[in-house]
Write a protein that holds these residues in place. Structure first.
Motif, mmCIF file in Angstrom:
data_model
loop_
_atom_site.group_PDB
_atom_site.id
_atom_site.type_symbol
_atom_site.label_atom_id
_atom_site.label_comp_id
_atom_site.label_asym_id
_atom_site.label_seq_id
_atom_site.Cartn_x
_atom_site.Cartn_y
_atom_site.Cartn_z
ATOM 1 N N ALA A 68 0.825 -1.207 0.000
ATOM 2 C CA ALA A 68 0.000 0.000 0.000
ATOM 3 C C ALA A 68 0.860 1.257 0.000
ATOM 4 C CB ALA A 68 -0.940 -0.007 1.203
ATOM 5 N N LEU A 69 1.943 1.267 0.779
ATOM 6 C CA LEU A 69 2.814 2.435 0.833
ATOM 7 C C LEU A 69 3.415 2.727 -0.539
ATOM 8 C CD1 LEU A 69 4.700 1.914 4.218
ATOM 9 C CD2 LEU A 69 2.955 3.628 3.710
ATOM 10 N N VAL A 70 3.829 1.686 -1.240
ATOM 11 C CA VAL A 70 4.416 1.876 -2.574
ATOM 12 C C VAL A 70 3.320 2.205 -3.593
ATOM 13 C CG1 VAL A 70 5.855 0.831 -4.372
ATOM 14 C CG2 VAL A 70 6.276 0.296 -1.972
ATOM 15 N N ALA A 71 2.165 1.562 -3.468
ATOM 16 C CA ALA A 71 1.060 1.807 -4.396
ATOM 17 C C ALA A 71 0.596 3.261 -4.345
ATOM 18 C CB ALA A 71 -0.112 0.877 -4.079
ATOM 19 N N LEU A 72 0.682 3.883 -3.173
ATOM 20 C CA LEU A 72 0.284 5.290 -3.058
ATOM 21 C C LEU A 72 1.155 6.174 -3.929
ATOM 22 C CD1 LEU A 72 -0.437 5.433 0.769
ATOM 23 C CD2 LEU A 72 -2.084 5.907 -1.065
ATOM 24 N N GLY A 73 2.440 5.831 -4.043
ATOM 25 C CA GLY A 73 3.317 6.600 -4.923
ATOM 26 C C GLY A 73 2.894 6.483 -6.380
ATOM 27 N N TYR A 74 2.547 5.264 -6.795
ATOM 28 C CA TYR A 74 2.067 5.070 -8.162
ATOM 29 C C TYR A 74 0.795 5.879 -8.423
ATOM 30 C CZ TYR A 74 5.107 1.066 -9.273
ATOM 31 O OH TYR A 74 6.178 0.255 -9.552
ATOM 32 N N THR A 75 -0.141 5.780 -7.499
ATOM 33 C CA THR A 75 -1.464 6.354 -7.740
ATOM 34 C C THR A 75 -1.447 7.878 -7.678
ATOM 35 O OG1 THR A 75 -3.777 5.731 -7.359
ATOM 36 C CG2 THR A 75 -2.557 6.512 -5.445
ATOM 37 N N MET A 76 -0.585 8.477 -6.816
ATOM 38 C CA MET A 76 -0.514 9.939 -6.749
ATOM 39 C C MET A 76 0.103 10.516 -8.015
ATOM 40 S SD MET A 76 0.384 10.997 -2.843
ATOM 41 C CE MET A 76 1.968 10.176 -2.866
ATOM 42 N N VAL A 77 1.170 9.881 -8.503
ATOM 43 C CA VAL A 77 1.797 10.359 -9.742
ATOM 44 C C VAL A 77 0.834 10.219 -10.912
ATOM 45 C CG1 VAL A 77 3.630 9.879 -11.408
ATOM 46 C CG2 VAL A 77 4.152 9.959 -8.973
ATOM 47 N N TYR A 78 0.113 9.102 -10.965
ATOM 48 C CA TYR A 78 -0.884 8.948 -12.029
ATOM 49 C C TYR A 78 -1.967 10.004 -11.903
ATOM 50 C CZ TYR A 78 -4.363 6.942 -15.113
ATOM 51 O OH TYR A 78 -5.283 6.764 -16.122
ATOM 52 N N GLY A 79 -2.326 10.352 -10.680
ATOM 53 C CA GLY A 79 -3.380 11.335 -10.469
ATOM 54 C C GLY A 79 -3.049 12.689 -11.050
ATOM 55 N N VAL A 80 -1.797 13.137 -10.901
ATOM 56 C CA VAL A 80 -1.454 14.485 -11.364
ATOM 57 C C VAL A 80 -0.839 14.502 -12.753
ATOM 58 C CG1 VAL A 80 -1.166 15.350 -9.020
ATOM 59 C CG2 VAL A 80 0.814 14.443 -10.232
ATOM 60 N N LEU A 81 -0.306 13.373 -13.215
ATOM 61 C CA LEU A 81 0.385 13.368 -14.509
ATOM 62 C C LEU A 81 -0.180 12.368 -15.512
ATOM 63 C CD1 LEU A 81 4.223 13.629 -13.699
ATOM 64 C CD2 LEU A 81 2.784 15.301 -14.855
ATOM 65 N N ASN A 82 -1.090 11.486 -15.088
ATOM 66 C CA ASN A 82 -1.536 10.380 -15.937
ATOM 67 C C ASN A 82 -0.343 9.568 -16.435
ATOM 68 O OD1 ASN A 82 -4.288 10.753 -15.749
ATOM 69 N ND2 ASN A 82 -4.364 12.175 -17.469
#
Length: 309
Positions: free
Chosen positions: A19-33
């Protein structure tokens, strides 16, 4: 029942790191796709920096308390990972924001290979032992056991996730992140500095990966230069499983994936009559991902654009 409880505990520990690592993926996708496939290797860098700090502390302050050493290692790994991740964004991704999606994807894979190569040159190719600093006596929980290190890991993961939710929901930077995720151009017209928001997003993701990396080493007692590949892929699966771009989905996806993987590892031998062993546990992450996305392509939580950061 004891085996079931033990596997649930193991799944929560494993899922917390996913989950800690997945949050990094999902936040970057959120702002940059953008899918930052080098993010798993930021976890590896965090573990390596943490080990280096622990070796220095052990050499110069051999009598220092283990809890304090581990805390210093985590605090030292966080800025190191932040610098690495911000440099990745600045060097590899910034010029490709408006490029076709295949270009940043290939660049991300290249950055992952580059980070692994640098790590191999600095720390070597052989697995490195991670010192066990906390008490080794297990804690009994309903017939199962959990180590002090795992309790600390769960506590740090919970605190990190709660802190992230408060940051995104209650702070000015969190509002800016949500605005950029909603519509970057309109956010820019309203005075939001998208470059600054993106840097903060990469920095936050790196800090979470640093915590996960050091605790991964503390929990499994061994790290090496390619250790971030499989956890990174599984964390990406967790982000997609929960709903890529949704921070709550990343948390839920990581925990669910960890529990399913642990239960599978505990029972796969019985389910297959001994044909498959627990070392086949890696297949569960990808089987579950395929099944869920077949039924619900947007993931468990779905993609809520306004909450993608």
């Amino acid at each position: 029942m004891d085996t079931f409880i033990q596997q649930i505990i193991n799944g929560l520990v494993l899922g917390s790191m996913y989950a800690l690592v997945a949050l990094g993926y999902t936040m970057v996708y959120g702002v940059l796709n953008l899918i930052n496939f080098a993010h798993g290797d930021v976890l590896m860098i965090g573990a390596m920096i943490g080990l280096t700090i622990l070796n220095l502390l052990g050499a110069h302050f051999p009598e220092m308390n283990g809890w304090l050493q581990l805390g210093i290692a985590i605090l030292g790994a966080i800025p190191g990972c932040i610098i690495v991740n911000v440099l990745i964004e600045r060097i590899a991704y910034r010029r490709l924001r408006n490029a076709p999606r295949l270009a940043p994807l290939i660049t991300a894979i290249g950055m992952s290979i580059l980070l692994q190569t640098f790590a191999m040159m600095i720390w070597g190719r052989n697995p490195l032992p991670f010192p066990q600093l906390l008490p080794s006596e297990p804690i009994a929980v309903g017939g199962a056991v959990i180590s002090v290190t795992q309790v600390l890991l769960l506590a740090l993961a919970a605190l990190s996730m709660c802190g992230l939710v408060l940051l995104v929901e209650k702070t000015k930077m969190g509002r800016a992140m949500r605005a950029v995720a909603e519509n970057p151009r309109v956010a820019g017209l309203m005075g939001v500095d998208s470059n600054r928001v993106i840097i903060y997003t990469f920095a936050i993701g790196a800090a979470l990966a640093a915590v996960a990396g050091v605790m991964w080493g503390a929990n499994y007692a061994s790290i090496q230069f390619a250790m971030g590949t499989i956890p990174g892929l599984k964390a990406f699966c967790a982000a997609v499983l929960g709903g890529i771009g949704n921070i709550y989905g990343a948390m839920i996806g990581g925990i669910v994936l960890g529990i399913i993987e642990s239960l599978g590892a505990g029972y796969i031998g019985d389910l297959t009559g001994g044909f498959l062993g627990s070392h086949y546990q890696d297949i569960f992450a990808f089987i579950v991902l395929i099944l869920v996305l077949t039924v619900r392509p947007s993931g468990i939580m779905g993609e809520r654009v306004a909450d993608r950061a």
